[in-house]
Structures are given as structure tokens and as C-alpha cells.
Design an enzyme around this catalytic site. Structure first.
Site, short mmCIF file in Angstrom:
data_model
loop_
_atom_site.label_atom_id
_atom_site.label_comp_id
_atom_site.label_asym_id
_atom_site.label_seq_id
_atom_site.Cartn_x
_atom_site.Cartn_y
_atom_site.Cartn_z
N HIS A 77 0.84 -1.22 0.00
CA HIS A 77 0.00 0.00 0.00
C HIS A 77 0.87 1.26 0.00
O HIS A 77 0.54 2.25 0.65
CB HIS A 77 -0.94 0.03 1.22
CG HIS A 77 -1.96 -1.06 1.21
ND1 HIS A 77 -3.25 -0.89 0.75
CD2 HIS A 77 -1.89 -2.36 1.61
CE1 HIS A 77 -3.92 -2.02 0.88
NE2 HIS A 77 -3.13 -2.93 1.38
N ASN A 150 -10.24 -2.86 2.62
CA ASN A 150 -9.99 -2.87 1.18
C ASN A 150 -11.30 -2.66 0.43
O ASN A 150 -12.37 -2.72 1.04
CB ASN A 150 -9.41 -4.22 0.75
CG ASN A 150 -7.91 -4.32 1.02
OD1 ASN A 150 -7.23 -3.31 1.21
ND2 ASN A 150 -7.39 -5.54 1.01
N HIS A 341 -3.84 1.09 11.68
CA HIS A 341 -3.60 -0.21 12.30
C HIS A 341 -4.93 -0.82 12.74
O HIS A 341 -5.63 -0.21 13.57
CB HIS A 341 -2.69 0.04 13.52
CG HIS A 341 -2.42 -1.16 14.36
ND1 HIS A 341 -2.68 -2.44 13.95
CD2 HIS A 341 -1.92 -1.27 15.61
CE1 HIS A 341 -2.34 -3.28 14.91
NE2 HIS A 341 -1.89 -2.60 15.92
N TYR A 364 1.13 -4.21 11.83
CA TYR A 364 1.02 -2.78 11.51
C TYR A 364 1.86 -1.93 12.47
O TYR A 364 2.59 -1.03 12.05
CB TYR A 364 -0.45 -2.34 11.51
CG TYR A 364 -1.19 -2.87 10.31
CD1 TYR A 364 -1.45 -4.23 10.18
CD2 TYR A 364 -1.59 -2.04 9.27
CE1 TYR A 364 -2.09 -4.74 9.07
CE2 TYR A 364 -2.24 -2.54 8.15
CZ TYR A 364 -2.49 -3.90 8.06
OH TYR A 364 -3.11 -4.40 6.95
FE1 HDE Z 1 -2.35 -4.76 5.32
N1 HDE Z 1 -0.53 -3.99 5.77
N2 HDE Z 1 -1.70 -6.60 5.87
N3 HDE Z 1 -4.12 -5.61 4.75
N4 HDE Z 1 -3.00 -2.99 4.75
C1 HDE Z 1 -0.18 -2.69 5.65
O1 HDE Z 1 0.93 -1.49 7.35
C2 HDE Z 1 -0.59 -6.84 6.58
C3 HDE Z 1 -4.49 -6.91 4.88
C4 HDE Z 1 -4.26 -2.66 4.35
O2 HDE Z 1 -3.12 3.56 4.26
C5 HDE Z 1 1.15 -2.38 6.28
O3 HDE Z 1 1.42 0.63 7.98
C6 HDE Z 1 -0.55 -8.22 6.97
C7 HDE Z 1 -5.89 -7.08 4.71
C8 HDE Z 1 -4.34 -1.26 4.04
O4 HDE Z 1 -1.36 3.34 5.55
C9 HDE Z 1 1.58 -3.75 6.84
C10 HDE Z 1 -1.68 -8.79 6.46
C11 HDE Z 1 -6.37 -5.82 4.45
C12 HDE Z 1 -3.07 -0.75 4.28
C13 HDE Z 1 0.42 -4.64 6.46
C14 HDE Z 1 -2.40 -7.76 5.77
C15 HDE Z 1 -5.25 -4.92 4.48
C16 HDE Z 1 -2.25 -1.85 4.73
C17 HDE Z 1 2.13 -1.66 5.39
C18 HDE Z 1 -2.12 -10.24 6.55
C19 HDE Z 1 -7.81 -5.42 4.17
C20 HDE Z 1 -2.60 0.66 4.08
C21 HDE Z 1 2.31 -0.27 5.98
C22 HDE Z 1 -2.19 -10.73 7.86
C23 HDE Z 1 -8.70 -5.67 5.28
C24 HDE Z 1 -2.76 1.47 5.32
C25 HDE Z 1 1.52 -0.29 7.19
C26 HDE Z 1 -2.39 2.91 5.02
C27 HDE Z 1 -0.91 -1.73 5.09
C28 HDE Z 1 0.38 -5.91 6.84
C29 HDE Z 1 -3.61 -8.03 5.08
C30 HDE Z 1 -5.41 -3.53 4.21
C31 HDE Z 1 2.91 -4.29 6.37
C32 HDE Z 1 0.55 -8.87 7.76
C33 HDE Z 1 -6.68 -8.39 4.83
C34 HDE Z 1 -5.57 -0.51 3.54
O5 HDE Z 1 1.71 -3.71 8.22
#
Ligand code: HDE
Length: 713
Positions: A77, A150, A341, A364
Site C-alpha cells: 500500500h 480494502n 492499524h 502494523y
Molecule cells: Fe495490510 N498492511 N496486511 N491488509 N494494509 C499494511 O501497514 C498486513 C491486509 C491494508 O493507508 C502495512 O502501515 C498483513 C488485509 C491497508 O497506511 C503492513 C496482512 C487488508 C493498508 C500490512 C495484511 C489490508 C495496509 C504496510 C495479513 C484489508 C494501508 C504499511 C495478515 C482488510 C494502510 C503499514 C495505510 C498496510 C500488513 C492483510 C489492508 C505491512 C501482515 C486483509 C488498507 O503492516
């Protein structure tokens, strides 16, 4: 935010004392230490042509700060755009949750929203095929609540421990860093072909959902099941949904790809400009509520994020509205440094045991400590609006100047402060879910069905949506070099639907499966189809953009009246011509040109209008760019209107299947599949209305069906 301490109060009064001086002198450049700078263009040298000197502290400070301007981008993202706004509930949700921001309809809770793409790097293009992130920070009186969702209600994997794998697979391949912001490569499909649990998400991913037309037109889903807990301690499961009031709209693939070149910033520009113009994006929050005892009654596990709960099974209750009404002042300070987060909840909202969610609760915060440092919560965009008191201290970039000698609990020397928040005063207490079980590294049996909702999704689409999905598979898998991966994918599609597998196989050089792997259960959920959803929603042309193609000699009433009619309907017209500046109408009026054929392209607009005027149309007919403009709008199934001589440009643009013999002869307005024409423009009002109706309708898909059907759905 903590109360200002003495030091801060002193600082503030010092700044106040300086105010008259500042106003008198205006803003002069200084170093970061406040020392005035009189020359920032020439470094200090030993002689005019001599070497630079180390004692030039301004040069050193300017350069070394520049050298540190970049921080690590988000690992996923990374590309996004943000906006401020507010959220308001329609009526109290107290029956379900004690969260204070969901109680009082008169309260506007400030929010900051960040929309994003998942795969590409921070500098990648906006309109690539990708899932869109939908994050909201609610600055509530009980602390910050982050919604991190999402625009698709399910996810690729069931357990967060696989997240690094799927992200490695989708990102550019490690040996050559190709391709950027695209899933159309071997590594991604290699992974997917070996992970059947991803198939439901893959169906959504290949649909037009991943070609979002605008951040203002995407849905948002919490994906996981969460919990609402009310004042009495009663918990219920909850799924969060956001619906854009403008409806859900997408690009077609060809359009999205061309836009990546014509305007890689399309989405962020659209969001920014609409907010600047006062067309504030609005979204409605809805919830699906599930009683705890109904947890296992759906035939799938509500803790499994590869499943959603069809709206037909559990209705979505409207909760409130979010309005985005202010652009950030500074992209880096706000959008880039914002940290969301899913684990940041307030009393009344709690977690479920979804293993994907549980993993996110770690990830996060951890990634934010790395990306932004230990004190990222002090940054203005992340700071809560309520007081913050605890004994955490020091670390890089500590901005709080705490007073007093105690930094531990319990203490007597500091009067026991900060004390524990009493029950009933917004103290968070985790829902006391009863747990039992052995320590195991296992996936629950209830997570084992990977295909029935993928089939449900396929069954729910209209023919045109199915055709787009199959073509998307042809594109994505057509880029995959390894035959075995393509073959495995066809086998997986065959588990979803036999017909689908045959259609996919045909376009990717794989033998079609001879028999169905399973029988299609025939069930559908119309609410997941964007086209079916559009039929149910009120159609609106608001904020749609229209290109008016014109040159010197244009008929002034045909251009100005149409412009006015469009504006009254909330449509945004722009005049496109050969050169910037002005054009002169046939009756000598100067008309401002907004875009040229070089700066704009048909893909940036929702519709095209060609007014008459002999000289104007003669120029356009001789210009390939103008012909291409109309042709492309037609190809992308957009409404097109032309009046008087303007109809000639349409005739030259090879609009397949359009019969111009009938096109608005006898001064009548003729409409045919999104083409609105009139030979003499005697009734501009009627032409305008018909055109606006066509714009509200959006796309005229039957034009695609008229084309030779490549995939034969
Ligand atoms: Fe994320 N995801 N994600 N994700 N995600 C990040 O956090 C992660 C997942 C989502 O505008 C990171 O601060 C794991 C689902 C959005 O700043 C990180 C898993 C959904 C955003 C991370 C998922 C999301 C992130 C990268 C599986 C929809 C942007 C930077 C367990 C419900 C937030 C950060 C923003 C961002 C990890 C799966 C949505 C790496 C480990 C499911 C919208 O922490």
C-alpha cells in the site's frame, strides 16, 4: 494530546511576543536554528572560483537534510492519497456498541482517510489493476479508532503467516525488479496456482473491481469479522461495509492501461480536485450484525477472511455517513506519515479470532516503528484528540516534554499519576471470550472449502462482467511464461466453474479440461455484481467529466448552452482544442480552452460532446487526434453527443454499428445506444437532457457485445 506543560506554555508566550515582529518583517528564510539566511544560491567559497568551505553551515544543513528526505515507503500500500473529513451516525448504535462516536447523531467525528494501491511502489501509476486500500482514522473522544480495509470483501489467504509469501510473489521479481505494480507475471501466478484458498479473491481480483474509476467510487470492507460490545457487555459479530454515494464504478482495462501513461496520478488528482471544487466524496457506513450463537450457521466459517457474508443472508444496516471535505496541507506530513492499524480500537469494538486479523494486529504497529520510529504517535496526523498519559518515554524524535520525576507505576511521588482509567470512563477491556484448545499449528477444518464462494461470485456476474473477468485472466496469465503454471490455474478455475475454465484455457494456450471438476451449485448473490448494484441505485451524472471538442468557428450557442446544461446537472465540462488559450466562435465570441489534444485524452473523460460550426468541425475532421478521441470514447462504451456539423466528426470516427441515416434528421434529437445527435440543434435543452441521462447511465456495454466476441461468453 497531553495538556501543555510549563515549558510549552513559556514557548508559546515567547512565540506570541514575537508575533508583531514577524508580522512586521514577514517571512524571512532562516536555518533550522532560526538564524537568518541572506543567500541560499551560492555556497561559501575560498575565492570566487575556489573550493567550497566546510564552515558553510547553511550549505551543510540544507544538503544533509535533503539527503535524509526519504523514509522507507510502506512495504505494501505504498502508493496512496489522503483526505480529511468527518463521520456522523444516523442514530445511536447503543444497542450494539458502546463506542461513543457511534452514539450521538449530532456529533461529527473528525477523520483522516487514506486510499491506496497494494502492490506498486510509491511512485507507481494509480490506475493499474490492483486492490484498493480504504483506511480511516477516527479521532474520537475515547482515542483513535482505525478502520483499515480494502475495496474487496475477502482476502487471498486465510492465515497471516502467509502474507510475506503472497506479497513477495506479487511484487516485482527479485532478480530484475520486473514488473512494477502488476500481478501479470510468473511469480504471482505460481504462488496462486499452489494456494487454492486464494481462488475466491482471485475471482474478485480479475473482475472490474480492481480497475477502480475513482476513490470516490469504491466500496470499503473491513474484510474480517470484528465484534461490537455494548454497555451491558453483550458481544455480537460485525462486518463493516462502506458504500460510496456516487455508486461503484470502474474503468475498462484498455482505458486503465492508457491512463497509467496519460495521467499516472489520475486517482489522487481526481480526489484532490473534486475536494478543491467542493464536490465532497461521501460514503455510507453499514454493518452486518451476527449473533454469537449464529457463528457457525452459514456453512462457512466467519473467521475465514476468504469468505464474505452475502447481503442476501445478513442485511447491511445503514449506520452513518462520512464526508471528505478537506485536502491535506502537506502530502508527506499527513498522508505519508499517517499510520493505520486494525488493532487500534476503542471501547465497544473488539476483535475476532480470524488468524489473518490476529497477524495484522502485530504487523502494523511493528512496521510503523520501523518506518516512522518509536514516537510516530506524536506526529500531528497520528495524534489522538483526547489526552494521552502514560510512562512511555524517550526514543528518537521525542516531542513531548514531560514534567515531574516519576515515570513508573505505581508511584507515590507523582501522586500516583497517571492512574488507571476506572471502568465506565472509557477504559478498554478486552471482550472476555471463552477459549479452549490445544496448542497446534493447524488450519481449522471449517476453513477447507476454497471454491464455493468463488463459484457464487462467478454466478452472480452479468455476462459483460464475466467477459471482462475472462479477458483479465487472458491478460494476466497470457504474461505467464511457464506453461505448468497456466495449466495449474486452469485446473483451479475448473474447480470454480467448468465453463469458466474452458474460456480461460482458450486464451492462454492450455488444453481445455474435458470434464467439470465439480458441479456448479447454481447459487448467486446479486449484491456483489457492480452492474446489478448500479441498476438498484439512483443514477446520477454528478461530477462526471465531459470533453467538448471545438475549434475556431464553433457554434457559440451549441457550445455555451450545452456547457450550462451540463453544469446545472453537476457535470463538469472541459473544452478541448488544438491549442491552449482561446478559440473564437462563428459569431466572434472568445471561448477559453481548458485542455489540448496533447494534454488530454478521451480516457480522462466520461463522455464527449461535439458542437457544430462549419469551420470548427472541418478542423476537427482533419485532425487524427480528434477522430481518435471520439473513436476511443465509443470503444470504451461512453456516451457521445453531437449537434449540427458536429455529427460529421462522429461519422468519420468509425463508430461500429451506428446508423447516421436516422441521426437526428428533421431537427429531432436521436438517441441510439448512448449516441445523442441532432442535425440542427434547434432544441438544445432536449439534447442536453438526453445526453445527461446517457452520462448518468454510464457505459453502453452492448457496443462491446457487438464486437466480434473473442471469448464467446
Ligand atoms: Fe495490510 N498492511 N496486511 N491488509 N494494509 C499494511 O501497514 C498486513 C491486509 C491494508 O493507508 C502495512 O502501515 C498483513 C488485509 C491497508 O497506511 C503492513 C496482512 C487488508 C493498508 C500490512 C495484511 C489490508 C495496509 C504496510 C495479513 C484489508 C494501508 C504499511 C495478515 C482488510 C494502510 C503499514 C495505510 C498496510 C500488513 C492483510 C489492508 C505491512 C501482515 C486483509 C488498507 O503492516
Amino acid at each position: 494530546m497531553s495538556e501543555p506543560n510549563n515549558h510549552q506554555v513559556n514557548e508559546q508566550s515567547k512565540i506570541k511576543d514575537m508575533e508583531p515582529f514577524r508580522q512586521e518583517v514577514g517571512e524571512y528564510m532562516t536555518t533550522n536554528q532560526g538564524v537568518g539566511i541572506s543567500d541560499t544560491d551560492n555556497s561559501l567559497k575560498a575565492g570566487e572560483r575556489g573550493p567550497s568551505l566546510l564552515e558553510d553551515f547553511h550549505h551543510l544543513e540544507k544538503m544533509s537534510h535533503f539527503d535524509r528526505e526519504r523514509i522507507p515507503e510502506r512495504v505494501v500500500h505504498a502508493r496512496g492519497a489522503g483526505a480529511h473529513g468527518y463521520f456522523q451516525v444516523y442514530e445511536s448504535m447503543a444497542n450494539y456498541t458502546k463506542a461513543k462516536f457511534l452514539q450521538d447523531p449530532s456529533v461529527k467525528t473528525p477523520v483522516f482517510v487514506r486510499f491506496s494501491n497494494v502492490g506498486g511502489s510509491r511512485g507507481s501509476a494509480d490506475t493499474v489493476r490492483d486492490v484498493r486500500g480504504f483506511s480511516i482514522k477516527f479521532y474520537t473522544e475515547e482515542g483513535n479508532y482505525d478502520f483499515v480495509g480494502n475495496n474487496i470483501p475477502v482476502f487471498f489467504i486465510q492465515d497471516g503467516i502467509k502474507f510475506p509469501d503472497i506479497i513477495h510473489a506479487v511484487k516485482p521479481e527479485p532478480n530484475n525488479e520486473i514488473p512494477q505494480a502488476s500481478s501479470a507475471h510468473d511469480n504471482f501466478w505460481d504462488f496462486i496456482s499452489l494456494v487454492p484458498e486464494s481462488m475466491h479473491m482471485i475471482m474478485w481480483f480479475l473482475s472490474d473491481r480492481t480497475l477502480a474509476k475513482s476513490y470516490r467510487m469504491i466500496q470499503g470492507f473491513g474484510v474480517h469479522t470484528f465484534r461490537f460490545v455494548n454497555e451491558q457487555g453483550k458481544a455480537r459479530f460485525v462486518k463493516f461495509h462502506w458504500k460510496p454515494l456516487l455508486g461503484v464504478h470502474s474503468f475498462v482495462w484498455d482505458e486503465a492501461q492508457k491512463l497509467s501513461g496519460k495521467d499516472p496520478d489520475y486517482h489522487r488528482r481526481d480526489l484532490w480536485e473534486m475536494i478543491e471544487m467542493g464536490h465532497y466524496p461521501e460514503y455510507e457506513l453499514g454493518v452486518q450484525i451476527i449473533e454469537e450463537e449464529d457463528e457457525l450457521k452459514f456453512g462457512f466459517d466467519i473467521l475465514d477472511s476468504t469468505k464474505f457474508i452475502p447481503e442476501e443472508l445478513v442485511p447491511v444496516i445503514p449506520v452513518g455517513k462520512m464526508v471528505l471535505n478537506r485536502n491535506p496541507d502537506n502530502y508527506f506530513a499527513e498522508t505519508e506519515q499517517s499510520a493505520f492499524h486494525p488493532g487500534r480500537v476503542v471501547p465497544g469494538i473488539d476483535f475476532s479470532d480470524d488468524p489473518l486479523l490476529q497477524s495484522r494486529i502485530f504487523s502494523y504497529h511493528d512496521t510503523q516503528l520501523y518506518r516512522l520510529g518509536a514516537n510516530f504517535a506524536h506526529l500531528p496526523i497520528n495524534r489522538p484528540v483526547c489526552p494521552v498519559h502514560n510512562n512511555q518515554q524517550d526514543g528518537f524524535m521525542q516531542t513531548n516534554i514531560k514534567q515531574g520525576r516519576t515515570n513508573y507505576y505505581p508511584n507515590s511521588l507523582g501522586g500516583g499519576c497517571p492512574m488507571m482509567t476506572p471502568e465506565g470512563m472509557s477504559a478498554f477491556s478486552h471482550y472476555s471470550e471463552q477459549l479452549e484448545g490445544n496448542k497446534v499449528r493447524k488450519r481449522s477444518e471449517t476453513f477447507k472449502d476454497h471454491f464455493s464462494q468463488a463459484t457464487l461470485f462467478w454466478n452472480s456476474l452479468t455476462d459483460i462482467e464475466k467477459e471482462h473477468l475472462v479477458k483479465a485472466a487472458h491478460f494476466e496469465l497470457g504474461k505467464v511464461q511457464t506453461l505448468a503454471i497456466r495449466e495449474r490455474m486452469v485446473e483451479l478455475f475448473n474447480q470454480v466453474d467448468h465453463e469458466l475454465a474452458k474460456l480461460v484455457a482458450k486464451g492462454i494456450g492450455v488444453a481445455a479440461p474435458t470434464k467439470a471438476a465439480t458441479e456448479n451449485h447454481g447459487k448467486s448473490s446479486p449484491a456483489v455484481s457492480m452492474e446489478k448494484m448500479k441498476e438498484k441505485m439512483e443514477k446520477s451524472a454528478k461530477t462526471r467529466q465531459v470533453a467538448i471538442l471545438a475549434a475556431d468557428g464553433v457554434n457559440s450557442s451549441q457550445i455555451m448552452e450545452m456547457k450550462e446544461l451540463l453544469k446545472q446537472a453537476g457535470v463538469l465540462p472541459q473544452i478541448v482544442s488544438e491549442f491552449k488559450g482561446t478559440i473564437k466562435s462563428a459569431d466572434g465570441q472568445e471561448i477559453e480552452v481548458n485542455q489540448t489534444f496533447l494534454t488530454a485524452a478521451s480516457v480522462m473523460f466520461d463522455a464527449v460532446y461535439v458542437p457544430g460550426g462549419k469551420q470548427s468541425v472541418e478542423m476537427l475532421v482533419n485532425k487524427d487526434d480528434a477522430i481518435e478521441f471520439v473513436h476511443e470514447a465509443f470503444k470504451h462504451c461512453k456516451p457521445i453527443a453531437a449537434v449540427g456539423e458536429g455529427v460529421e466528426l462522429l461519422k468519420q470516427a468509425h463508430l461500429k454499428g451506428v446508423n447516421f441515416d436516422k441521426a437526428g434528421s428533421n431537427g429531432k434529437v436521436h438517441t441510439d445506444n448512448g449516441i445523442v445527435t441532432s442535425q440542427n440543434g434547434s432544441d438544445m435543452h432536449s439534447i442536453g437532457q438526453k445526453f445527461i441521462e446517457a452520462i448518468a447511465q454510464g457505459r453502453f456495454w452492448s457496443r462491446e457485445q457487438m464486437e466480434k466476441k473473442m471469448v464467446g461468453v
